[in-house]
Scaffold this motif. Structure first.
Motif, short mmCIF file in Angstrom:
data_model
loop_
_atom_site.label_atom_id
_atom_site.label_comp_id
_atom_site.label_asym_id
_atom_site.label_seq_id
_atom_site.Cartn_x
_atom_site.Cartn_y
_atom_site.Cartn_z
N LEU A 27 -31.31 23.24 10.47
CA LEU A 27 -30.80 22.28 9.47
C LEU A 27 -30.80 20.85 10.00
O LEU A 27 -31.05 19.90 9.24
N VAL A 28 -30.52 20.69 11.29
CA VAL A 28 -30.38 19.35 11.86
C VAL A 28 -31.72 18.77 12.28
O VAL A 28 -31.91 17.54 12.27
N LEU A 29 -32.68 19.61 12.64
CA LEU A 29 -33.95 19.14 13.18
C LEU A 29 -34.69 18.16 12.27
O LEU A 29 -35.17 17.12 12.75
N PRO A 30 -34.81 18.42 10.96
CA PRO A 30 -35.49 17.43 10.10
C PRO A 30 -34.81 16.07 10.11
O PRO A 30 -35.49 15.04 10.07
N ILE A 31 -33.47 16.06 10.18
CA ILE A 31 -32.75 14.79 10.22
C ILE A 31 -33.05 14.05 11.51
O ILE A 31 -33.33 12.84 11.51
N ALA A 32 -33.01 14.78 12.64
CA ALA A 32 -33.33 14.16 13.92
C ALA A 32 -34.77 13.67 13.94
O ALA A 32 -35.08 12.61 14.52
N PHE A 33 -35.66 14.41 13.30
CA PHE A 33 -37.07 14.04 13.23
C PHE A 33 -37.25 12.70 12.50
O PHE A 33 -37.96 11.80 12.97
N ILE A 34 -36.56 12.53 11.37
CA ILE A 34 -36.65 11.30 10.60
C ILE A 34 -36.08 10.12 11.39
O ILE A 34 -36.66 9.02 11.42
N ILE A 35 -34.94 10.33 12.03
CA ILE A 35 -34.32 9.25 12.80
C ILE A 35 -35.23 8.82 13.95
O ILE A 35 -35.38 7.62 14.23
N ALA A 36 -35.85 9.79 14.62
CA ALA A 36 -36.78 9.46 15.72
C ALA A 36 -37.97 8.65 15.20
O ALA A 36 -38.40 7.68 15.84
N LEU A 37 -38.50 9.03 14.05
CA LEU A 37 -39.63 8.29 13.47
C LEU A 37 -39.26 6.85 13.13
O LEU A 37 -40.10 5.95 13.20
N SER A 38 -38.00 6.62 12.78
CA SER A 38 -37.58 5.26 12.40
C SER A 38 -37.58 4.31 13.59
O SER A 38 -37.56 3.09 13.41
N PHE A 39 -37.58 4.85 14.80
CA PHE A 39 -37.60 4.02 16.00
C PHE A 39 -38.97 4.02 16.68
O PHE A 39 -39.12 3.48 17.78
N GLY A 40 -39.96 4.64 16.05
CA GLY A 40 -41.30 4.69 16.64
C GLY A 40 -42.03 3.37 16.52
O GLY A 40 -41.85 2.63 15.55
N SER A 41 -42.89 3.07 17.49
CA SER A 41 -43.61 1.79 17.50
C SER A 41 -44.89 1.82 16.66
O SER A 41 -45.46 0.78 16.36
N SER A 42 -45.34 3.03 16.27
CA SER A 42 -46.56 3.13 15.48
C SER A 42 -46.35 2.60 14.07
O SER A 42 -45.24 2.66 13.52
N GLN A 43 -47.41 2.06 13.47
CA GLN A 43 -47.33 1.56 12.11
C GLN A 43 -47.33 2.69 11.08
O GLN A 43 -47.18 2.44 9.89
N TRP A 44 -47.54 3.91 11.54
CA TRP A 44 -47.53 5.07 10.66
C TRP A 44 -46.49 6.06 11.16
O TRP A 44 -45.96 5.93 12.27
N LEU A 45 -46.20 7.04 10.34
CA LEU A 45 -45.23 8.07 10.72
C LEU A 45 -45.89 9.05 11.67
O LEU A 45 -46.45 10.06 11.26
N SER A 237 -45.22 4.04 5.94
CA SER A 237 -44.65 3.09 6.89
C SER A 237 -43.35 3.63 7.47
O SER A 237 -42.55 4.27 6.76
N PRO A 238 -43.08 3.38 8.76
CA PRO A 238 -41.80 3.79 9.36
C PRO A 238 -40.59 3.12 8.72
O PRO A 238 -39.47 3.55 8.97
N VAL A 239 -40.81 2.09 7.91
CA VAL A 239 -39.69 1.49 7.18
C VAL A 239 -39.04 2.54 6.29
O VAL A 239 -37.82 2.52 6.07
N ILE A 240 -39.84 3.45 5.78
CA ILE A 240 -39.30 4.54 4.94
C ILE A 240 -38.35 5.40 5.76
O ILE A 240 -37.28 5.79 5.28
N ALA A 241 -38.75 5.70 7.00
CA ALA A 241 -37.87 6.49 7.87
C ALA A 241 -36.59 5.73 8.19
O ALA A 241 -35.50 6.32 8.27
N ALA A 242 -36.70 4.41 8.36
CA ALA A 242 -35.51 3.61 8.62
C ALA A 242 -34.57 3.63 7.42
O ALA A 242 -33.35 3.76 7.58
N ALA A 243 -35.12 3.49 6.22
CA ALA A 243 -34.30 3.54 5.01
C ALA A 243 -33.65 4.92 4.86
O ALA A 243 -32.47 5.02 4.48
N SER A 244 -34.40 5.96 5.17
CA SER A 244 -33.85 7.32 5.09
C SER A 244 -32.72 7.50 6.11
O SER A 244 -31.71 8.16 5.82
N SER A 245 -32.88 6.90 7.28
CA SER A 245 -31.83 6.99 8.31
C SER A 245 -30.56 6.28 7.86
O SER A 245 -29.45 6.76 8.12
N VAL A 246 -30.71 5.15 7.18
CA VAL A 246 -29.54 4.46 6.64
C VAL A 246 -28.86 5.32 5.60
O VAL A 246 -27.62 5.42 5.56
#
Length: 269
Positions: A27-45, A237-246
């Motif tokens: 249950l927690v892994l997808p959430i951790a996955f999204i949060i990690a992507l929000s801090f990635g340096s790549s322009q893609w997920l 864009s990782p901005v989506i992951a950042a918004a999801s993390s918020v």
């Protein structure tokens, strides 16, 4: 029949522990996955991220469209939370204390949005709101979210009222307290946990709602979940992951506040 863990063999206890841990990780892994992507340096997920950065949060909070969507979600959720708690309290009092025919049917009617598929409700509301001119309006969002949030308020407040001793209200009235004084100084403090749970769940239901919001939104008015959904259809864009993390962070904060408040109240008693 409840299982007594202390009477189980160590192998069975170990198996139960592993199953519980596996479920929690799943249950927690997808959430951790999204949060990690929000801090990635790549322009893609891309996972795992090649490097770490907070750039995407900077872009998120500097983009007016994301800020407007988050503010719209917050405003709708706050209004829905207040209305759901107020209406839920009045409805719960009628359902718990009322003596009239059809009370069970009425209770089932109020709880129907919990079992009705959300997409069916969304289509029905969309057709109705088109006729009323409410599509894409703040009022339309509030009404749509209120319909699915109200059952949570009714359940939470009704459970509190069912364990409340209503003779306390009668005693307060005998002492000369007005009806408003009875509600504010006797009833509300006694069922405050139910009221808090109703407000919290109503806020979270509205804050995270996407299906009804998609039908209600217009290009000029959209909530944060709809904005995320629309962005996913255009790019990755990782901005989506950042918004999801918020979105996840706000939900987590509300849940933690509720847990802490509940624990402090129990410890005082």
């Amino acid at each position: 029949m409840l299982l007594d863990i202390s009477k189980m063999g160590w192998k069975l206890r170990l198996l139960l522990l592993l199953m519980t841990a596996s479920t929690a990780i799943f249950l927690v892994l997808p959430i951790a996955f999204i949060i990690a992507l929000s801090f990635g340096s790549s322009q893609w997920l891309v996972f795992p991220p090649p490097a770490w950065t907070t750039r995407w949060y900077g872009e998120l909070f500097s983009d007016p469209s994301w800020i407007d969507a988050a503010w719209a979600s917050a405003r709708v959720a706050l209004v829905v939370s207040a209305l759901s708690t107020a209406i839920g309290f009045l409805t719960s009092v009628a359902l718990v204390r009322g003596r009239f025919r059809g009370k069970r049917v009425l209770r089932a009617f109020f709880l129907t949005p919990m079992i009705l598929p959300v997409v069916i409700l969304a289509v029905a509301l969309y057709g109705l709101f088109l006729q009323l001119g409410l599509t894409g309006t703040f009022t339309g969002f509030v009404i749509g979210h209120l319909i699915i949030a109200l059952p949570f308020s009714i359940i939470a407040i009704s459970n509190s009222l069912e364990s409340f001793d209503f003779t306390l209200e009668d005693a307060a009235r005998i002492c000369g307290a007005s009806e408003w004084t009875v509600r504010i100084k006797v009833t509300f403090p006694a069922i405050r946990l139910g009221l808090l749970a109703a407000a919290t769940f109503s806020f979270l239901v509205s804050w995270d709602e996407v299906v009804i919001s998609i039908f209600m939104s217009t290009p000029g008015v959209e909530t944060l979940p709809v904005k995320i959904w629309s962005a996913l259809r255009q790019d990755l864009s990782p901005v989506i992951a950042a918004a999801s993390s918020v979105l996840i962070a706000v939900t987590t904060v509300f849940m933690l506040v509720g847990i802490v408040f509940n624990r402090n109240t129990v410890e005082r008693h």
